[in-house]
Enzyme design. Structure first.
Site, PDB file in Angstrom:
ATOM      1  N   ASP A 242       0.835  -1.210   0.000  1.00 58.08           N
ATOM      2  CA  ASP A 242       0.000   0.000   0.000  1.00 58.08           C
ATOM      3  C   ASP A 242       0.869   1.260   0.000  1.00 58.08           C
ATOM      4  O   ASP A 242       0.496   2.279  -0.567  1.00 58.08           O
ATOM      5  CB  ASP A 242      -0.922   0.028   1.230  1.00 58.08           C
ATOM      6  CG  ASP A 242      -2.041  -1.009   1.125  1.00 58.08           C
ATOM      7  OD1 ASP A 242      -2.378  -1.408  -0.004  1.00 58.08           O
ATOM      8  OD2 ASP A 242      -2.557  -1.421   2.184  1.00 58.08           O
ATOM      9  N   GLU A 366       4.526  -5.006  -8.709  1.00 64.27           N
ATOM     10  CA  GLU A 366       3.875  -4.578  -7.452  1.00 64.27           C
ATOM     11  C   GLU A 366       2.354  -4.658  -7.577  1.00 64.27           C
ATOM     12  O   GLU A 366       1.617  -3.845  -7.026  1.00 64.27           O
ATOM     13  CB  GLU A 366       4.375  -3.213  -6.982  1.00 64.27           C
ATOM     14  CG  GLU A 366       5.817  -3.312  -6.508  1.00 64.27           C
ATOM     15  CD  GLU A 366       6.230  -2.313  -5.448  1.00 64.27           C
ATOM     16  OE1 GLU A 366       5.369  -1.846  -4.702  1.00 64.27           O
ATOM     17  OE2 GLU A 366       7.428  -2.045  -5.378  1.00 64.27           O
TER      18      GLU A 366
HETATM   19  N1  COS Z   1      -3.451  -4.281   4.071  1.00 68.88           N
HETATM   20  C1  COS Z   1      -3.571  -5.040   5.194  1.00 68.88           C
HETATM   21  N2  COS Z   1      -4.181  -6.225   5.190  1.00 68.88           N
HETATM   22  C2  COS Z   1      -4.651  -6.699   4.033  1.00 68.88           C
HETATM   23  C3  COS Z   1      -4.552  -5.983   2.816  1.00 68.88           C
HETATM   24  C4  COS Z   1      -3.931  -4.713   2.884  1.00 68.88           C
HETATM   25  N3  COS Z   1      -3.805  -3.962   1.787  1.00 68.88           N
HETATM   26  N4  COS Z   1      -5.104  -6.680   1.825  1.00 68.88           N
HETATM   27  C5  COS Z   1      -5.545  -7.834   2.378  1.00 68.88           C
HETATM   28  N5  COS Z   1      -5.252  -7.827   3.695  1.00 68.88           N
HETATM   29  C6  COS Z   1      -5.622  -8.860   4.671  1.00 68.88           C
HETATM   30  C7  COS Z   1      -7.131  -8.961   4.659  1.00 68.88           C
HETATM   31  O1  COS Z   1      -7.703  -8.034   5.585  1.00 68.88           O
HETATM   32  C8  COS Z   1      -7.389 -10.390   5.038  1.00 68.88           C
HETATM   33  O2  COS Z   1      -7.390 -10.514   6.428  1.00 68.88           O
HETATM   34  P1  COS Z   1      -8.776 -10.881   7.187  1.00 68.88           P
HETATM   35  O3  COS Z   1      -9.044 -12.288   6.728  1.00 68.88           O
HETATM   36  O4  COS Z   1      -8.436 -10.730   8.623  1.00 68.88           O
HETATM   37  O5  COS Z   1      -9.793  -9.906   6.687  1.00 68.88           O
HETATM   38  C9  COS Z   1      -6.164 -11.130   4.494  1.00 68.88           C
HETATM   39  O6  COS Z   1      -5.147 -10.138   4.275  1.00 68.88           O
HETATM   40  C10 COS Z   1      -6.476 -11.823   3.193  1.00 68.88           C
HETATM   41  O7  COS Z   1      -7.014 -10.844   2.338  1.00 68.88           O
HETATM   42  P2  COS Z   1      -7.875 -11.188   1.062  1.00 68.88           P
HETATM   43  O8  COS Z   1      -8.829 -12.279   1.370  1.00 68.88           O
HETATM   44  O9  COS Z   1      -8.384  -9.901   0.528  1.00 68.88           O
HETATM   45  O10 COS Z   1      -6.755 -11.770   0.123  1.00 68.88           O
HETATM   46  P3  COS Z   1      -6.873 -12.256  -1.352  1.00 68.88           P
HETATM   47  O11 COS Z   1      -6.235 -13.587  -1.423  1.00 68.88           O
HETATM   48  O12 COS Z   1      -8.239 -12.040  -1.904  1.00 68.88           O
HETATM   49  O13 COS Z   1      -5.848 -11.261  -2.126  1.00 68.88           O
HETATM   50  C11 COS Z   1      -5.114  -9.310  -3.261  1.00 68.88           C
HETATM   51  C12 COS Z   1      -5.932  -9.893  -2.107  1.00 68.88           C
HETATM   52  C13 COS Z   1      -5.499  -9.879  -4.611  1.00 68.88           C
HETATM   53  C14 COS Z   1      -5.405  -7.825  -3.219  1.00 68.88           C
HETATM   54  C15 COS Z   1      -3.608  -9.580  -2.963  1.00 68.88           C
HETATM   55  O14 COS Z   1      -3.310 -10.957  -3.067  1.00 68.88           O
HETATM   56  C16 COS Z   1      -2.681  -8.821  -3.875  1.00 68.88           C
HETATM   57  O15 COS Z   1      -2.422  -7.631  -3.644  1.00 68.88           O
HETATM   58  N6  COS Z   1      -2.139  -9.489  -4.917  1.00 68.88           N
HETATM   59  C17 COS Z   1      -1.108  -8.891  -5.740  1.00 68.88           C
HETATM   60  C18 COS Z   1       0.212  -9.190  -5.153  1.00 68.88           C
HETATM   61  C19 COS Z   1       1.260  -8.276  -5.671  1.00 68.88           C
HETATM   62  O16 COS Z   1       1.134  -7.062  -5.655  1.00 68.88           O
HETATM   63  N7  COS Z   1       2.339  -8.864  -6.102  1.00 68.88           N
HETATM   64  C20 COS Z   1       3.472  -8.134  -6.520  1.00 68.88           C
HETATM   65  C21 COS Z   1       4.619  -8.640  -5.730  1.00 68.88           C
HETATM   66  S1  COS Z   1       5.724  -7.415  -5.249  1.00 68.88           S
HETATM   67  S2  COS Z   1       6.662  -6.998  -6.917  1.00 68.88           S
END
Ligand code: COS
Length: 383
Positions: A242, A366
């Site tokens: 984030d 990212e």
């Molecule tokens: N900040 C804090 N906590 C977070 C969060 C965030 N931005 N996003 C998710 N979480 C938490 C959720 O709150 C959830 O916890 P609870 O079960 O207590 O509510 C937990 O993590 C799982 O979240 P969620 O069910 O939303 O996960 P998903 O598997 O649906 O995935 C996405 C969410 C798709 C948004 C995530 O996997 C993602 O960002 N994927 C892309 C990864 C990425 O950017 N890769 C690049 C690598 S770095 S080059």
């Protein structure tokens, strides 16, 4: 407040931009084409950035860094990316790799690793795996607690600056039965026995920044390498992104600005049909659209950076929005810059074809821009 201060950047940020631009033009730009062509690490840029305190300026002053806030880091990355995308990954990767430690590490952990980062030892971020890209919580790299130590096995993919960086934040599974709640963050050092690297990927762009797999073969580390609580790793990894997706917005913004600057200059130099091509409205319309979209991306990116610094509730939306908007702008602007330069744009005599290749990655890493839209939608006010 005087009208002069209304919705204007405080002067220290303009001063910072001027000094980073001078450094980038004098010490980074001259090597940018060769770094891309030879697929080599931009060592000149690394040295110049380190000397100027810009390679990891985000490190707090109490740990030997510059204490640059999120907006200052954005301006540093933007100005470096304006001349060399690969070099701009040095401050961006260092922030990404170390942010879990900064956000959730103990004082002792910060005292151990952050001063070394400030002195030039790189810090990479290991989240993605071959089968866990967008679906980040599907990762399989495992950390098991045995006799008080953690044993890590598995591999990470597409790791920026792998092999160059000394330190790695590794997001690993500690309890597969708990899904995203069974994931924990660790610090692994390059010199830890069992750490090795794959061959550098052959990439479309960002060719000066090595991207490699990182392998963990029975890597044994103490519990003092664990960041935050067991099971808190996935939320920390997401929380980190984030904040750092804004640095990718900054990078995209810089690449786009660099392409516009080259295209505008060229349009005044190139003569066809007896006049500068700038004098044709068809070219003016392209340049005007480029400049308008870049400025819109800049406003959104700086607004997101301010939210990152303050920790505002709407950071998640702004961070994903800035990354998506700025990277889509960078792709369009660099493509249009190649068009303005015509045949010259398509060959490597000018930097716009490199910028177009570099821009593509900012829509992917990212978190792809499709994932960003999921994040944005999930964070819309429910009404
Ligand atoms: N900040 C804090 N906590 C977070 C969060 C965030 N931005 N996003 C998710 N979480 C938490 C959720 O709150 C959830 O916890 P609870 O079960 O207590 O509510 C937990 O993590 C799982 O979240 P969620 O069910 O939303 O996960 P998903 O598997 O649906 O995935 C996405 C969410 C798709 C948004 C995530 O996997 C993602 O960002 N994927 C892309 C990864 C990425 O950017 N890769 C690049 C690598 S770095 S080059």
């Amino acid at each position: 407040m005087s009208a002069n201060d209304l919705y204007a950047l405080p002067s220290e940020y303009n001063d910072l931009r001027e000094s980073v631009r001078a450094l980038a033009e004098n010490e980074i730009a001259p090597h940018a084409a060769a770094v891309d062509e030879d697929h080599r690490y931009p060592q000149e840029a690394a040295d110049a950035l380190l000397k100027a305190g810009l390679s990891a300026a985000h490190v707090p002053t109490e740990f030997g860094g510059e204490g640059a806030d999120a907006l200052a880091v954005v301006i540093i990355i933007e100005e470096v990316a304006r001349v060399c995308g690969s070099s701009s990954l040095i401050p961006a990767v260092n922030k990404l790799g170390s942010l879990p430690l900064i956000l959730s590490g103990s004082k002792a952990q910060k005292e151990k690793w952050l001063p070394q980062l400030a002195k030039g030892k790189g810090f990479s971020y290991c989240l993605s795996e071959s089968e866990a890209g967008s679906d980040a919580s599907a990762l399989k790299t495992k950390a098991e607690l045995k006799d008080g130590s953690w044993v890590i096995n598995g591999s990470k993919k597409w790791i920026s600056n792998a092999g160059v960086s000394e330190f790695y934040t590794v997001i690993a599974q500690t309890d597969p039965s708990k899904g995203s709640k069974g994931i924990t963050a660790f610090i692994v050092e390059k010199s830890d026995p069992g750490v090795s690297f794959g061959a550098p990927e052959k990439k479309m762009g960002f060719r000066g920044s090595p991207t490699r797999e990182v392998y963990f073969d029975n890597v044994i580390i103490g519990d003092d390498r664990r960041i935050s609580e067991v099971g808190a790793g996935f939320a920390l990894a997401m929380d980190t992104l984030d904040h750092t997706r804004i640095t990718i917005a900054a990078q995209a913004l810089g690449i786009a600005q660099g392409a516009l600057d080259v295209a505008t200059k060229y349009s005044h130099e190139r003569k066809q049909f007896g006049k500068e091509i700038f004098d044709f409205q068809g070219v003016q319309f392209i340049l005007a659209d480029m400049a308008m979209n870049i400025e819109a991306a800049r406003q959104l990116t700086y607004a997101a950076a301010a939210r990152s610094e303050r920790g505002d509730k709407d950071l998640k939306f702004f961070s994903a929005a800035s990354k998506t908007f700025a990277s889509d702008v960078a792709m369009k602007v660099t493509t249009d810059a190649v068009q303005v330069l015509g045949g010259y744009g398509y060959v490597s005599d000018y930097p716009v074809e490199r910028m177009m290749r570099d821009a593509k990655l900012t829509q992917i890493y990212e978190g792809t821009n499709q994932i960003q839209r999921i994040v944005m939608a999930r964070n819309l006010p429910k009404g």
